[in-house]
Motif scaffolding. Structure first.
Motif, PDB file in Angstrom:
ATOM      1  N   THR A   1       0.366  16.835   4.588  1.00  0.00           N
ATOM      2  CA  THR A   1       0.758  15.463   4.285  1.00  0.00           C
ATOM      3  C   THR A   1       0.337  14.602   5.461  1.00  0.00           C
ATOM      4  O   THR A   1       0.276  15.071   6.608  1.00  0.00           O
ATOM      5  N   SER A   2       0.041  13.361   5.184  1.00  0.00           N
ATOM      6  CA  SER A   2      -0.473  12.464   6.215  1.00  0.00           C
ATOM      7  C   SER A   2       0.387  11.229   6.280  1.00  0.00           C
ATOM      8  O   SER A   2       0.874  10.709   5.264  1.00  0.00           O
ATOM      9  N   SER A   3       0.568  10.734   7.508  1.00  0.00           N
ATOM     10  CA  SER A   3       1.285   9.483   7.698  1.00  0.00           C
ATOM     11  C   SER A   3       0.375   8.278   7.526  1.00  0.00           C
ATOM     12  O   SER A   3       0.864   7.147   7.422  1.00  0.00           O
ATOM     13  N   ARG A   4      -0.949   8.511   7.480  1.00  0.00           N
ATOM     14  CA  ARG A   4      -1.901   7.426   7.277  1.00  0.00           C
ATOM     15  C   ARG A   4      -2.010   7.144   5.781  1.00  0.00           C
ATOM     16  O   ARG A   4      -2.389   8.002   4.986  1.00  0.00           O
ATOM     17  N   LEU A   5      -1.684   5.923   5.414  1.00  0.00           N
ATOM     18  CA  LEU A   5      -1.629   5.574   4.007  1.00  0.00           C
ATOM     19  C   LEU A   5      -3.023   5.570   3.368  1.00  0.00           C
ATOM     20  O   LEU A   5      -3.156   5.841   2.172  1.00  0.00           O
ATOM     21  N   VAL A   6      -4.042   5.259   4.165  1.00  0.00           N
ATOM     22  CA  VAL A   6      -5.393   5.199   3.607  1.00  0.00           C
ATOM     23  C   VAL A   6      -5.840   6.569   3.129  1.00  0.00           C
ATOM     24  O   VAL A   6      -6.537   6.702   2.104  1.00  0.00           O
TER      25      VAL A   6
ATOM     26  N   LEU B   1       0.832  -1.203   0.000  1.00  0.00           N
ATOM     27  CA  LEU B   1       0.000   0.000   0.000  1.00  0.00           C
ATOM     28  C   LEU B   1       0.867   1.254   0.000  1.00  0.00           C
ATOM     29  O   LEU B   1       0.537   2.243  -0.657  1.00  0.00           O
ATOM     30  N   ARG B   2       2.000   1.239   0.734  1.00  0.00           N
ATOM     31  CA  ARG B   2       2.878   2.405   0.762  1.00  0.00           C
ATOM     32  C   ARG B   2       3.454   2.694  -0.611  1.00  0.00           C
ATOM     33  O   ARG B   2       3.495   3.847  -1.057  1.00  0.00           O
ATOM     34  N   LYS B   3       3.919   1.675  -1.306  1.00  0.00           N
ATOM     35  CA  LYS B   3       4.457   1.882  -2.646  1.00  0.00           C
ATOM     36  C   LYS B   3       3.382   2.370  -3.612  1.00  0.00           C
ATOM     37  O   LYS B   3       3.631   3.244  -4.450  1.00  0.00           O
ATOM     38  N   LEU B   4       2.204   1.804  -3.487  1.00  0.00           N
ATOM     39  CA  LEU B   4       1.119   2.182  -4.388  1.00  0.00           C
ATOM     40  C   LEU B   4       0.700   3.634  -4.177  1.00  0.00           C
ATOM     41  O   LEU B   4       0.563   4.410  -5.132  1.00  0.00           O
ATOM     42  N   THR B   5       0.502   4.047  -2.916  1.00  0.00           N
ATOM     43  CA  THR B   5       0.063   5.423  -2.635  1.00  0.00           C
ATOM     44  C   THR B   5       1.147   6.428  -2.984  1.00  0.00           C
ATOM     45  O   THR B   5       0.847   7.548  -3.431  1.00  0.00           O
ATOM     46  N   THR B   6       2.401   6.060  -2.795  1.00  0.00           N
ATOM     47  CA  THR B   6       3.496   6.974  -3.153  1.00  0.00           C
ATOM     48  C   THR B   6       3.509   7.242  -4.652  1.00  0.00           C
ATOM     49  O   THR B   6       3.682   8.383  -5.101  1.00  0.00           O
ATOM     50  N   ARG B   7       3.298   6.193  -5.430  1.00  0.00           N
ATOM     51  CA  ARG B   7       3.281   6.371  -6.881  1.00  0.00           C
ATOM     52  C   ARG B   7       2.057   7.203  -7.317  1.00  0.00           C
ATOM     53  O   ARG B   7       2.176   8.095  -8.168  1.00  0.00           O
TER      54      ARG B   7
ATOM     55  N   ARG C   1       3.807  25.662  -2.164  1.00  0.00           N
ATOM     56  CA  ARG C   1       5.265  25.592  -2.191  1.00  0.00           C
ATOM     57  C   ARG C   1       5.798  25.794  -0.774  1.00  0.00           C
ATOM     58  O   ARG C   1       5.569  26.844  -0.158  1.00  0.00           O
ATOM     59  N   HIS C   2       6.484  24.785  -0.282  1.00  0.00           N
ATOM     60  CA  HIS C   2       7.149  24.883   1.025  1.00  0.00           C
ATOM     61  C   HIS C   2       8.228  23.818   1.094  1.00  0.00           C
ATOM     62  O   HIS C   2       8.025  22.686   0.655  1.00  0.00           O
ATOM     63  N   GLU C   3       9.369  24.189   1.653  1.00  0.00           N
ATOM     64  CA  GLU C   3      10.538  23.320   1.608  1.00  0.00           C
ATOM     65  C   GLU C   3      10.665  22.431   2.832  1.00  0.00           C
ATOM     66  O   GLU C   3      11.457  21.489   2.813  1.00  0.00           O
ATOM     67  N   ASP C   4       9.945  22.711   3.907  1.00  0.00           N
ATOM     68  CA  ASP C   4      10.100  21.942   5.139  1.00  0.00           C
ATOM     69  C   ASP C   4       8.997  20.886   5.202  1.00  0.00           C
ATOM     70  O   ASP C   4       7.838  21.198   5.479  1.00  0.00           O
ATOM     71  N   PRO C   5       9.298  19.607   4.972  1.00  0.00           N
ATOM     72  CA  PRO C   5       8.252  18.575   5.042  1.00  0.00           C
ATOM     73  C   PRO C   5       7.726  18.357   6.456  1.00  0.00           C
ATOM     74  O   PRO C   5       6.591  17.905   6.622  1.00  0.00           O
ATOM     75  N   ALA C   6       8.534  18.679   7.455  1.00  0.00           N
ATOM     76  CA  ALA C   6       8.068  18.496   8.835  1.00  0.00           C
ATOM     77  C   ALA C   6       6.917  19.447   9.143  1.00  0.00           C
ATOM     78  O   ALA C   6       5.938  19.063   9.788  1.00  0.00           O
ATOM     79  N   MET C   7       7.033  20.694   8.695  1.00  0.00           N
ATOM     80  CA  MET C   7       5.940  21.653   8.915  1.00  0.00           C
ATOM     81  C   MET C   7       4.695  21.271   8.114  1.00  0.00           C
ATOM     82  O   MET C   7       3.574  21.437   8.582  1.00  0.00           O
ATOM     83  N   SER C   8       4.902  20.743   6.908  1.00  0.00           N
ATOM     84  CA  SER C   8       3.756  20.293   6.116  1.00  0.00           C
ATOM     85  C   SER C   8       3.028  19.153   6.811  1.00  0.00           C
ATOM     86  O   SER C   8       1.782  19.075   6.800  1.00  0.00           O
ATOM     87  N   LEU C   9       3.814  18.265   7.440  1.00  0.00           N
ATOM     88  CA  LEU C   9       3.195  17.167   8.185  1.00  0.00           C
ATOM     89  C   LEU C   9       2.469  17.690   9.416  1.00  0.00           C
ATOM     90  O   LEU C   9       1.368  17.226   9.743  1.00  0.00           O
ATOM     91  N   ALA C  10       3.052  18.674  10.112  1.00  0.00           N
ATOM     92  CA  ALA C  10       2.404  19.241  11.296  1.00  0.00           C
ATOM     93  C   ALA C  10       1.140  19.995  10.934  1.00  0.00           C
ATOM     94  O   ALA C  10       0.172  20.008  11.710  1.00  0.00           O
ATOM     95  N   ALA C  11       1.118  20.620   9.763  1.00  0.00           N
ATOM     96  CA  ALA C  11      -0.062  21.370   9.347  1.00  0.00           C
ATOM     97  C   ALA C  11      -1.155  20.481   8.792  1.00  0.00           C
ATOM     98  O   ALA C  11      -2.287  20.934   8.609  1.00  0.00           O
TER      99      ALA C  11
END
Length: 782
Positions: free
Chosen positions: A337-342, A119-125, A324-334
Motif C-alpha cells: 500500500t502506498s501513502s502517495r495518492l498518485v 483525490l483521496r476520496k476518488l482513489t479510495t473509491r 491476505r494480511h491483517e496488519d496494514p502497517a506491515m503492508s505499508l512497510a512492504a
C-alpha cells in the motif's frame, strides 16, 4: 460506437475540463488512426525530425496538431524509408474496449492535479471497488489488492511483507536481522527462470537464498513440483539453521501451462510456516462457473498474481496481486500500500475497463479462450504424426503439441532415421523440424497466436495459449480450423522429407568425387550438400574462394529450375556457411534425379568458370596472332599493288584503268578453340541462307512430360498429367511445328526442363552455332 459518443455524455456534466480531456483524446486517436491523412508531407516543416537523429529543442513550441503530426511521422518512419513512394499505413484497430482503457490513462493524469482531499476520496473509491471486484471474480475472499506495472513486482513486495512478519527486528536492524537465520525462497524448476534472480536482486539477498525444487522425475507429471522432495529440502534447511520463507507455485507454467499440486503444497506450507504464492495463466479460469479442484486450491493461497491485460485484451493495464494480511502497517512497510495518492491511480484504467466489460463480458472472454483450446485439442488428435502434450486435457487452457516420430505411421521412416542418426541426433533433427512447423504455422495463420517453445524433456514444441493471445488477436473458431488445415498440409511434407533424408545422404555419397554431404541437423529440410570443384595444387585461400563462387552460381541455377523444392543459402542459425540447403519435399520426389541434377549443374558451373578463367589468355594470344597475320597481309598487299598504287591520285587512275582484285582473306576467331580460321569457306558456300537457326541446347535436357514438375515421379503428384494426354499433346505440338516450319526444316526438340540424363545433339558443321561461337575479325579492301 466510439469515445466520441462518450464525449457527448461527459460534455453534459458540469466538469468542463473532464469533457475537454475526453475530447482531446478522441481527436488524437482519430488523427493517429486516420490512414487517409496526408502525413508524409506535413512533417516537412519540421526538418529536424526527418534525419532520424536527436536534435535540439526548438525555440517556438508546437501546438497539439503539430505534435500529433510529429508522432505520426515517427510511427510511419520505417515505412517511409523502405518504400520509394511511402503510403500511409493504418495503426492497429483500436476498439471501444481499448479506447476505454486509454481514457483511463488520460483521466489518471488529469486526476493527479486535483485537490488532495478530492483525490483521496476518488482513489479510495477506485481501489475499494477494484479490490472487491477482483476478489469476487477470482474467488479470493477477504483479500487485498496491489496494482503494479511489472508482473514480478507483486511477489517482491509479498516477500518483503513475509520478511517483516518473520523477522521482528528487520524494521530496526535491517539486513543484520537476517544473518542469524538465512531466509530461503523455494521455486519450481519449471517456473520462470529469471524470477528467482530478480527476487533476490530486489531484496538484496544472496543467490544461496534461492532454492530450486526439481519436478517429478519418476512418478507423476514431469512439470509439477516434487512435493516429497520439497518436504525434504525444507527439513534440511531448517536443521541447518535457515528459515524457510516463501514458496512460489505455478497454476499454469509459462512454457507448458502445467499446474502444480496446489492442495498438497498448501498442506506442506501450513505445516512448515511457509507463505504460498501462486501465479500462472490458468488462474483466469477461477472466474468461470466450473473450476477444476486443482485450480480451485489457488483461492486458498496466501497471495496470487493475476495478469488481466492479456486475458481481457486490455492495453497497458497493471497486474494485480491479491494477498491476505491483517496488519496494514506491515503492508505499508512492504510497499503493498502506498501513502502517495498518485500511485493509487494505477487502478483507474482497470476500474473503467471492468465496468465496461461487466461480469458477463469478462467470463465470456475466458470461456471463449477455453473453448478454443478444447477445439484445437480435439482436432489435433485426429492428425497423424502430431503428438499432444496436455496432461489435464479437460481443464487445461493451454495446448502443447509437436511433430513426433512415434506418431508417424511409416515404419521405413523410423528405421532409416535410426540408421542415419543416433538418439541425440534424432532429437536435434526433430527439434529443427518442429521449430520450422511452428514458424510456418505462426506465419500462415497469425491470428492463431501459436508460438514455439523449448522444454527440457520434450524439446521444441508448439504452444497455443488463447488466454494470452485470443483477446488481443481476436482469435475465433475459424482461425483454429485454418490452423488445423495448414497443419494437414505441412505435416505430410515433413514426413516425406524425414523419410528421404537417408536416401539423400546415400545418393550424395555415391557422388563423393563431386558432391559432399554436410551434416547439419539444425536444418529443417532434405539436407545440405556442397559441390567440391577439383583443384590442381592451388592454395587453400584460392580453393575456398573457388568453392564459394561455384556453390553460389550453382544455387542460382537451382533456384531458376521449374521445381517445387526450395533451394536456399545458409541461414543465420547454422554453422555451415557454404553449401546448398535443400528444403521440404513431397512423397513423389525422385531423390536420385535430384542429386544427379545438382551434380551435373555443378560440373557445368565449374567448367564454365574455368573457361572464363582461361578466356583472358586465349583472347590475348588470339589477338596477338591476329595482329601478326594482319600485318603480314598488309605487307603482301603492298608488294602486290606496288608503290604507285599507294599514291592517292595515281592509285585512283590506275584502279580505274586496271582494277586489281585483292587477295586478302577474312578471318574468324573461335573463342572455344582459340584459333583463327579463314572465312573463305563461309562466303563460298550459301549454307547459312537455307538452314534453320539451331539454338544450342543446354547440357541437361529434361525428359519430363509437359506440365510435370522437376524431380517428380510420373503420375505421383497432383501436377502430373496422365500418359495418354501427355503423348497426344506432344504429337499435336510436333505436328504444328512441322507444319509451321515447312518440310525443308528440322523440327527442334522442345526443351522443357533440365535433366542430367540426356545428351544434346551435336550441331551440324557450318551452322549458325559455329558462326555465333566465334568473333569475326575481317579487313576489307582499301
Amino acid at each position: 460506437m466510439s469515445v466520441v459518443k462518450t464525449a457527448n455524455t461527459v460534455s453534459m456534466l458540469s466538469d468542463e475540463p473532464l469533457a475537454e480531456v475526453e475530447k482531446t483524446l478522441s481527436e488524437a486517436m482519430k488523427t493517429l488512426s486516420d490512414g487517409q491523412r496526408e502525413w508524409a508531407g506535413s512533417v516537412d516543416q519540421f526538418p529536424l525530425w526527418r534525419n532520424g537523429f536527436p536534435g535540439p529543442l526548438q525555440g517556438d513550441g508546437l501546438d497539439i496538431s503539430s505534435l500529433l503530426q510529429v508522432v505520426q511521422h515517427l510511427v510511419h518512419e520505417e515505412e517511409e524509408e523502405e518504400e520509394a513512394e511511402p503510403r500511409p499505413v493504418r495503426l492497429q484497430h483500436v476498439g471501444v474496449q481499448d479506447q476505454v482503457t486509454l481514457l483511463g490513462h488520460s483521466l489518471a493524469a488529469y486526476f493527479s492535479v486535483l485537490q488532495r482531499e478530492r483525490l483521496r476520496k476518488l482513489t479510495t473509491r477506485i481501489l475499494s471497488d477494484s479490490t472487491l471486484w477482483f476478489c469476487r471474480l477470482f474467488r479470493y475472499e477477504n483479500g487485498s489488492a496491489y496494482f503494479h506495472e511489472d508482473d514480478r513486482d507483486g511477489v517482491v513486495k509479498v516477500c518483503r511483507l513475509v520478511i517483516h512478519a518473520q523477522y521482528k527486528e528487520y524494521a530496526t536492524e535491517g539486513y543484520g536481522a537476517l544473518s542469524s537465520h538465512q531466509p530461503v525462497i523455494y521455486q519450481s524448476a519449471s517456473g520462470r527462470p529469471e524470477l528467482g534472480q530478480h527476487l533476490c536482486s530486489q531484496l538484496g539477498l544472496p543467490l544461496s537464498s534461492l532454492c530450486t525444487v526439481p519436478c517429478n522425475t519418476m512418478f507423476g507429471s514431469q512439470h509439477q513440483m516434487d512435493v516429497a522432495l520439497l518436504e525434504k529440502l525444507i527439513k534440511e534447511d531448517t536443521d541447518a539453521g535457515k528459515r524457510p520463507l516463501l514458496l512460489i507455485a505455478n497454476a499454469g507454467t509459462c512454457s507448458a501451462g502445467h499446474t502444480d499440486k496446489l492442495n498438497r503444497l498448501k498442506e506442506v506450507c501450513d505445516q512448515s510456516g511457509l507463505w504460498l504464492h501462486v501465479e500462472g495463466v490458468n488462474l483466469a479460469t477461477l472466474a468461470l462457473e466450473e473450476v477444476s479442484s486443482t485450480i480451485m486450491a489457488a483461492s486458498r493461497s496466501d497471495s496470487m498474481t493475476l495478469t488481466p491485460g492479456p486475458w481481457f485484451g486490455l492495453p497497458a493495464v497493471p497486474a494485480v496481486t491479491l494477498y491476505r494480511h491483517e496488519d496494514p502497517a506491515m503492508s505499508l512497510a512492504a510497499g503493498l500500500t502506498s501513502s502517495r495518492l498518485v500511485e493509487r491511480l494505477r487502478a483507474l484504467p482497470l476500474w473503467l475497463s471492468l465496468q465496461h466489460l461487466g461480469h458477463n463480458g469478462i467470463t465470456q472472454k475466458i470461456r471463449h479462450a477455453s473453448t478454443l483450446s478444447q477445439q484445437l485439442l480435439q482436432k489435433l488428435k485426429s492428425l497423424d504424426s502430431i503428438q499432444t502434450l496436455v496432461e489435464d486435457e479437460l481443464n487445461s487452457p493451454v495446448v502443447l503439441f509437436k511433430f513426433s516420430l512415434e506418431m508417424s505411421s511409416g515404419q521405413e521412416y523410423r528405421q532409416d532415421s535410426v540408421n542415419l542418426y543416433d538418439a541425440a541426433g534424432q532429437k536435434t533433427v526433430l527439434d529443427s523440424f518442429n521449430r520450422w512447423l511452428g514458424q510456418q504455422a505462426a506465419q500462415l495463420v497469425p491470428s492463431s497466436g501459436v508460438e514455439v517453445v523449448e522444454l527440457e524433456d520434450e524439446g521444441v514444441c508448439i504452444r497455443f495459449s488463447p488466454l494470452l493471445t485470443a483477446a488481443g488477436l481476436s482469435t475465433q473458431e475459424e482461425d483454429v480450423d485454418r490452423l488445423v488445415e495448414k497443419l494437414k498440409e505441412l505435416v505430410p511434407a515433413m514426413t516425406s522429407t524425414m523419410t528421404y533424408r537417408a536416401n539423400f545422404w546415400e545418393e550424395t555419397r555415391r557422388l563423393a568425387s563431386s558432391l559432399r554431404y554436410v551434416e547439419e541437423m539444425n536444418w529443417a529440410g532434405l539436407g545440405v550438400v556442397r559441390y567440391e570443384p577439383q583443384s590442381d595444387g592451388t592454395d587453400e585461400s584460392r580453393r575456398q574462394q573457388e568453392l564459394e563462387k561455384v556453390n553460389k552460381e550453382l544455387l542460382k541455377k537451382l533456384q531458376e529450375l521449374d521445381s517445387d523444392i526450395v533451394f536456399s543459402s545458409a541461414p543465420e542459425f547454422v554453422t555451415e556457411r557454404t553449401g546448398i540447403f535443400v528444403g521440404m519435399v513431397t512423397e513423389d520426389v525422385e531423390v536420385a534425379e535430384l542429386v544427379q541434377t545438382i551434380a551435373a549443374l555443378g560440373r557445368e558451373v565449374e567448367e564454365s568458370g574455368r573457361m572464363l578463367d582461361n578466356m583472358t589468355e586465349v583472347v590475348k594470344k588470339g589477338i596477338l596472332e591476329a595482329e601478326m597475320q594482319l600485318q603480314r597481309a598488309s605487307e603482301e598487299k603492298l608488294l602486290e599493288e606496288g608503290m604507285l598504287r599507294q599514291i592517292p591520285v595515281v592509285s585512283s587512275v590506275l584502279n580505274w584503268l586496271s582494277p586489281l582484285q585483292s587477295s586478302m582473306k577474312g578471318r574468324t576467331f573461335d573463342l572455344a578453340a582459340g584459333s583463327l580460321d579463314s572465312t573463305e569457306m563461309m562466303y563460298s558456300t550459301k549454307a547459312q541462307g537455307g538452314r534453320a537457326f539451331l539454338q544450342d541446347p543446354p547440357s541437361l535436357v529434361s525428359q519430363k512430360l509437359p506440365g510435370q514438375r522437376l524431380f517428380r515421379r510420373s503420375g505421383g503428384g497432383p501436377h502430373c498429367l496422365t500418359e495418354p494426354d501427355s503423348t497426344s499433346q506432344v504429337e499435336d505440338r510436333n505436328n504444328e511445328e512441322s507444319f509451321s516450319h515447312g518440310a525443308n526444316r528440322e523440327t527442334p526438340r522442345p526443351l522443357d526442363h533440365v535433366h542430367p540424363g540426356s545428351i544434346p545433339d551435336a550441331p551440324e558443321e557450318g551452322g549458325a552455332g559455329e558462326e555465333l561461337g566465334g568473333a569475326q575479325v575481317e579487313q576489307g579492301d582499301r
